[in-house]
Write an enzyme that holds these catalytic residues in place. Structure first.
Site, PDB file in Angstrom:
ATOM      1  N   HIS A 129     -28.082 -10.374  14.074  1.00  0.00           N
ATOM      2  CA  HIS A 129     -26.829 -11.130  14.111  1.00  0.00           C
ATOM      3  C   HIS A 129     -26.954 -12.301  15.069  1.00  0.00           C
ATOM      4  CE1 HIS A 129     -22.499 -11.873  13.878  1.00  0.00           C
ATOM      5  NE2 HIS A 129     -22.562 -12.128  15.167  1.00  0.00           N
ATOM      6  N   ASP A 135     -10.316  -5.957  12.790  1.00  0.00           N
ATOM      7  CA  ASP A 135     -10.997  -7.121  13.362  1.00  0.00           C
ATOM      8  C   ASP A 135     -10.733  -8.368  12.538  1.00  0.00           C
ATOM      9  OD1 ASP A 135     -13.070  -8.574  14.989  1.00  0.00           O
ATOM     10  OD2 ASP A 135     -13.990  -8.676  13.012  1.00  0.00           O
ATOM     11  N   SER A 194     -15.467  -7.821  18.603  1.00  0.00           N
ATOM     12  CA  SER A 194     -15.441  -8.281  17.215  1.00  0.00           C
ATOM     13  C   SER A 194     -16.825  -8.152  16.582  1.00  0.00           C
ATOM     14  CB  SER A 194     -14.961  -9.739  17.166  1.00  0.00           C
ATOM     15  OG  SER A 194     -15.008 -10.244  15.846  1.00  0.00           O
ATOM     16  N   LYS A 225     -18.231  -4.742  13.841  1.00  0.00           N
ATOM     17  CA  LYS A 225     -18.815  -4.949  12.512  1.00  0.00           C
ATOM     18  C   LYS A 225     -20.214  -4.355  12.433  1.00  0.00           C
ATOM     19  CE  LYS A 225     -17.788  -9.478  12.387  1.00  0.00           C
ATOM     20  NZ  LYS A 225     -16.629  -9.779  13.234  1.00  0.00           N
TER      21      LYS A 225
END
Length: 432
Positions: free
Chosen positions: A84, A163, A185, A189
């Site tokens: 990410h 979220d 946040s 995920k």
């Protein structure tokens, strides 16, 4: 029973909220039982008073519990890794990392998002590939991970809905840039999406949310703590976003650069980040290797063509055409030329990102339509020597007028000096 006004007042006064009360507040908001104006007031209180680690954990856990969760590793019987980024200009890293890691025998499953503002979205870039399908069911994603080893898909509507709702509210109430809320946040995920280990690329500098290394370190430690508490292995890479990553900025242009990199012909800075992230993900896998061996295997997968073969299989599996010639091309190209001899002392990432956004490659609002073909390619980067009249960059546009505006904006993003700036690598720091 919770009393939102009481929670808002206590947070406004700097009190630590009990985990059960904070969780119920968030879950009630997800069920539309708390009005937006009260949640907005709470977010603003958090902006000024912050959250303790226990509160951040409670918030993250509540957002995970607000929707469905996926256990990818358990479903396929092997560790699944994830990657990410906090967002930047020209950041197409996951698109190159995925097939490299998968070619080494480690499945990478990622639920990704779309771009907003000057930061591009991985899904938008992938959708510049004709036919590519980002909406897969969980069952389809698991089957693809078993068969191909890589899947990058859109976030399920049922994944952390709290979220999604809270982020939309923060976006319109000037409460986005709060470290505990950013950390919760992102990590909610990641935890809900079912990866066993994740490399988090935290961008630092002009084109990033985090402008300083110190701010990035704070965010990294918040996310690292959340991951470890939930049993996820986490490494945070703090990486340079004072200038665009690689050369290409814009959806189809970035796909071409990702393909070049998987083939071993990418720009130096982008290649370095891709190989570093791949090495660390391979070290987290079931292979039982360290980062150095992970680096060697990633380099081998690129050199022997297996990474590109895996890229082609992945794109076809999601309905796309992997041929680079199938990507859309903008009809107008204009050069950005150097006004004098010298060395590139600076190339402002934010200015370039906004110029490409103005061309139509990104969105000002979530409802905007984007042009997948337009963008820019920056040939000269920080530290490069140029002569007057050399091409610094090339703008890819829909028409001459918008191209000229972008040329002027990108030229203004360059600083040409007599002496070279101090050299620095793409990876500024590693926290794990």
């Amino acid at each position: 029973m919770i009393h939102p006004v009481d929670l808002i007042e206590r947070k406004r006064n700097g009190e630590e909220l009990p985990a059960d009360e904070l969780a119920e507040f968030v879950l009630a908001y997800a069920r539309d039982e708390v009005p937006e104006y009260q949640m907005a007031a709470w977010c603003m209180a958090v902006y000024f008073k912050g959250l303790t680690p226990a509160e951040t954990l409670a918030l993250t856990d509540a957002m995970v519990r607000s929707g469905e969760t996926v256990a990818l590793g358990a479903a396929i019987g092997r560790k699944v890794v994830d990657k990410h980024s906090t967002g930047g200009v020209g950041d197409k890293t996951s698109i190159a990392v995925g097939p490299i890691v998968a070619a080494c025998g480690v499945p990478l499953g990622k639920m990704s998002g779309r771009g907003l503002g000057h930061t591009g979205g991985t899904l938008d870039k992938l959708e510049s590939i004709p036919g590519f399908r980002v909406e897969l069911t969980t069952e389809e994603m698991i089957a693809q991970l078993r068969d191909v080893g890589v899947a990058i898909v859109g976030q399920s509507a049922n994944l952390v809905p709290a979220d999604k709702k809270l982020y939309a509210l923060r976006d319109v109430t000037a409460t986005v840039d709060i470290v505990p809320l950013i950390a919760s946040s992102i990590m909610s995920k990641k935890l809900a999406a079912g990866g066993d280990a994740v490399v988090l690329d935290i961008k630092v500098g002009d084109g990033a949310w985090m402008k300083t290394l110190e701010d990035a370190r704070v965010l990294a430690h918040e996310m690292l703590d959340l991951g470890l508490r939930a049993g996820m292995e986490v490494t945070c890479l703090l990486t340079d976003m004072d200038q665009p990553l690689g050369r290409a900025i814009g959806n189809a242009l970035e796909i071409r650069e990702a393909i070049d990199t998987v083939r071993g012909a990418g720009p130096d800075d982008f290649t370095e980040l891709v190989l570093d992230a791949s090495a660390r993900l391979l070290a987290y896998s079931d292979l039982g290797i360290d980062v150095d061996e992970g680096r060697r295997r990633a380099e081998t997968a690129v050199a022997d063509g297996s990474a590109y073969a895996t890229y082609e299989r992945w794109i076809r599996a999601q309905g796309g055409d992997p041929d680079p010639h199938a990507l859309p091309e903008a009809p107008v190209r204009l050069a950005v030329t150097a006004p004098r001899d010298g060395v590139v002392a600076r190339l402002g990432a934010l200015a370039v990102g906004v110029a490409v956004l103005e061309l139509g490659a990104g969105r000002w609002t979530t409802t905007d339509t984007i042009d997948l073909a337009v963008g820019a390619v920056c040939f000269a980067k920080r530290g490069d020597t140029v002569l007057a009249g050399d091409d610094l960059a090339e703008v890819h546009a829909r028409d001459e007028a918008s191209a000229q505006v972008a040329v002027d904006a990108i030229l203004a993003a360059y600083t040409i000096a007599d002496a070279a700036p101090a050299a620095r690598g793409i990876v500024l720091e590693v926290i794990s």
